[in-house]
Design an enzyme around this catalytic site. Structure first.
Site, PDB file in Angstrom:
ATOM      1  N   ASP A   1      -3.898  -2.483   0.058  1.00  0.00           N
ATOM      2  CA  ASP A   1      -3.737  -2.616   1.509  1.00  0.00           C
ATOM      3  C   ASP A   1      -4.254  -3.997   1.916  1.00  0.00           C
ATOM      4  O   ASP A   1      -5.455  -4.267   1.821  1.00  0.00           O
ATOM      5  CB  ASP A   1      -4.556  -1.498   2.189  1.00  0.00           C
TER       6      ASP A   1
ATOM      7  N   GLY B   1      -6.605 -16.671   4.382  1.00  0.00           N
ATOM      8  CA  GLY B   1      -7.794 -17.026   3.607  1.00  0.00           C
ATOM      9  C   GLY B   1      -7.457 -17.183   2.133  1.00  0.00           C
ATOM     10  O   GLY B   1      -7.934 -18.116   1.471  1.00  0.00           O
TER      11      GLY B   1
ATOM     12  N   LYS C   1      -3.638  -3.684  12.519  1.00  0.00           N
ATOM     13  CA  LYS C   1      -4.511  -4.252  11.487  1.00  0.00           C
ATOM     14  C   LYS C   1      -3.752  -5.123  10.496  1.00  0.00           C
ATOM     15  O   LYS C   1      -4.220  -6.189  10.108  1.00  0.00           O
ATOM     16  CB  LYS C   1      -5.247  -3.125  10.742  1.00  0.00           C
TER      17      LYS C   1
ATOM     18  N   SER D   1       4.163  -4.856   6.877  1.00  0.00           N
ATOM     19  CA  SER D   1       4.001  -4.308   8.233  1.00  0.00           C
ATOM     20  C   SER D   1       4.992  -3.177   8.437  1.00  0.00           C
ATOM     21  O   SER D   1       6.125  -3.269   7.973  1.00  0.00           O
ATOM     22  CB  SER D   1       4.277  -5.366   9.302  1.00  0.00           C
TER      23      SER D   1
ATOM     24  N   ASN E   1      -6.493 -12.204   6.087  1.00  0.00           N
ATOM     25  CA  ASN E   1      -6.775 -12.162   4.646  1.00  0.00           C
ATOM     26  C   ASN E   1      -5.773 -13.012   3.854  1.00  0.00           C
ATOM     27  O   ASN E   1      -6.142 -13.717   2.915  1.00  0.00           O
ATOM     28  CB  ASN E   1      -6.743 -10.719   4.137  1.00  0.00           C
TER      29      ASN E   1
ATOM     30  N   TYR F   1       2.725  -3.652  17.904  1.00  0.00           N
ATOM     31  CA  TYR F   1       3.499  -4.488  16.982  1.00  0.00           C
ATOM     32  C   TYR F   1       3.643  -5.895  17.567  1.00  0.00           C
ATOM     33  O   TYR F   1       3.336  -6.890  16.909  1.00  0.00           O
ATOM     34  CB  TYR F   1       4.871  -3.851  16.781  1.00  0.00           C
TER      35      TYR F   1
ATOM     36  N   ASN G   1       0.833  -1.207   0.000  1.00  0.00           N
ATOM     37  CA  ASN G   1       0.000   0.000   0.000  1.00  0.00           C
ATOM     38  C   ASN G   1       0.866   1.255   0.000  1.00  0.00           C
ATOM     39  O   ASN G   1       0.353   2.368   0.006  1.00  0.00           O
ATOM     40  CB  ASN G   1      -0.982   0.016   1.184  1.00  0.00           C
TER      41      ASN G   1
ATOM     42  N   THR H   1       4.660   2.585   4.191  1.00  0.00           N
ATOM     43  CA  THR H   1       6.063   2.677   4.627  1.00  0.00           C
ATOM     44  C   THR H   1       7.013   2.186   3.528  1.00  0.00           C
ATOM     45  O   THR H   1       8.199   2.454   3.577  1.00  0.00           O
ATOM     46  CB  THR H   1       6.339   1.890   5.926  1.00  0.00           C
TER      47      THR H   1
END
Ligand code: UDP
Length: 328
Positions: free
Chosen positions: A57, A103, A92, A76, A100, A146, A33, A36
């Site tokens: 994201d 899955g 998140k 992350s 996600n 974290y 995304n 960072t």
């Protein structure tokens, strides 16, 4: 051709993993995304037919067309300064983002490796840290966002393994350094080298007696590659056991850069671990892996990289627009 999804592809580790898997003959789908991460880290790959990039994201539902053989979940924030600035996003991506990815791995029948961290050991009272140690983490301290996201990530990954029979791998990464680290992300190595290049004093937090053990990025990537292709589903530490105090590390950087600046002392951040060194017996026995690049060699390469950056990079506070991202 094997197809692999790498999340956090534009980051420090993700970009090196893209390079490695392309070299090994894989088709790489890089996802990021860019909060960072930085496209500069992977722009050399954009012309290749073996590479595609998805700006996404992973905390939101992930769709990847076509087959997938492997997933590496490396998205992350990873610097204490970053996760202080974007704590909710850090939680998140480690929790929802991992869910996600798991899955997606189920849907595609893919094997997944998740990037965990030595932070799951918190401020360890067992030293060096073996994988069997459960850790000493403050869930509500500034690093908790974290540490606990990564601990949840491990629990979720094991549950998918035991309940669904998913092929999963968990790496616990210790401090790693090398080219493409962000100069201004607050981590100790870019901080010290940046200060030396700008002619500023080096800021040691606390009295400098806390220890870390620094692994060169190529060694880490080799460990990840071997773990992914192994059949071991439990966590494996990958890091370089060569431990040093932060005070001595500052002296090493002063020698390396030839700066005539001195060390100044600043307040130790809350919950800053006092010691950290990986026990790598498992990596040695299961993967036949150990680090090959010593700190002197690795630091030299990394210093050359930082020196080669355009000078204005040195003076940017942080080129990352967290505010714009958070409002999205
Ligand atoms: N540190 C320091 N000066 C700095 C940045 C960090 O002395 O300018 C210390 C920090 O307090 C910690 C160690 O260096 O003890 C490593 O910090 P880093 O943020 O790189 O990673 P950590 O291992 O704490 O996640």
């Amino acid at each position: 051709m094997k197809r692999i999804l790498i999340t956090g592809a534009a980051g420090f580790l993700g970009s090196h993993l893209c390079d490695r898997f392309i070299k090994e003959g894989y088709h790489v789908i890089g996802m990021d995304n860019l909060i960072t991460g930085d496209l500069k880290n992977i722009e050399h790959l954009f012309g290749l037919k073996e590479f595609e990039f998805a700006h996404h994201d992973v905390s939101k539902f992930i769709h990847v067309p076509g087959k997938l053989d492997y997933i590496l979940h490396f998205a992350s924030p990873a610097s204490p300064i970053d996760y202080l600035k974007i704590p909710i996003q850090t939680l998140k991506v480690g929790s929802l983002g991992t869910h996600n990815c798991l899955g997606l791995a189920m849907a595609k029948g893919a094997r997944i490796l998740v990037a965990s961290t030595s932070e799951v050991y918190g401020d360890p009272d067992v030293h060096p840290q073996p994988e069997e140690y459960w850790g000493n983490v403050n869930p509500v301290g500034p690093r908790g966002v974290y540490d606990e996201a990564k601990r949840f990530q491990e629990a979720m990954t094991m549950a998918y393994h035991t309940y669904h029979g998913l092929e999963t791998r968990i790496i616990r990464i210790f401090n790693t350094y090398g080219p493409r680290m962000r100069l201004n992300d607050g981590r100790v190595l870019p901080a010290f080298i940046g200060q030396a290049l700008r002619g500023e004093d080096l800021t040691v937090f606390g009295d400098g007696s806390q220890t870390r053990s620094f692994c060169y990025v190529d060694d880490l990537v080799e460990g990840i590659y071997r773990l992914l292709l192994s059949d071991y589903p439990f966590p494996v530490n990958i890091g370089n056991p060569d431990e040093i105090t932060i005070g001595d590390f500052a002296e090493e950087i002063i020698k390396l850069t030839g700066t005539d600046q001195k060390v100044i002392y600043k307040e130790l951040p809350t919950d800053d671990p006092t010691q950290r060194q990986p026990n790598i017996t498992k990596a040695r026995e299961i993967l036949g892996w150990e680090p090959k690049v010593n700190r002197a060699e690795g630091l030299k390469i990394t210093y050359e990289y930082f020196k080669s950056l355009p000078e204005e990079e040195l003076y940017k506070k942080d080129h990352k627009d967290f505010e714009a991202y958070i409002r999205k």
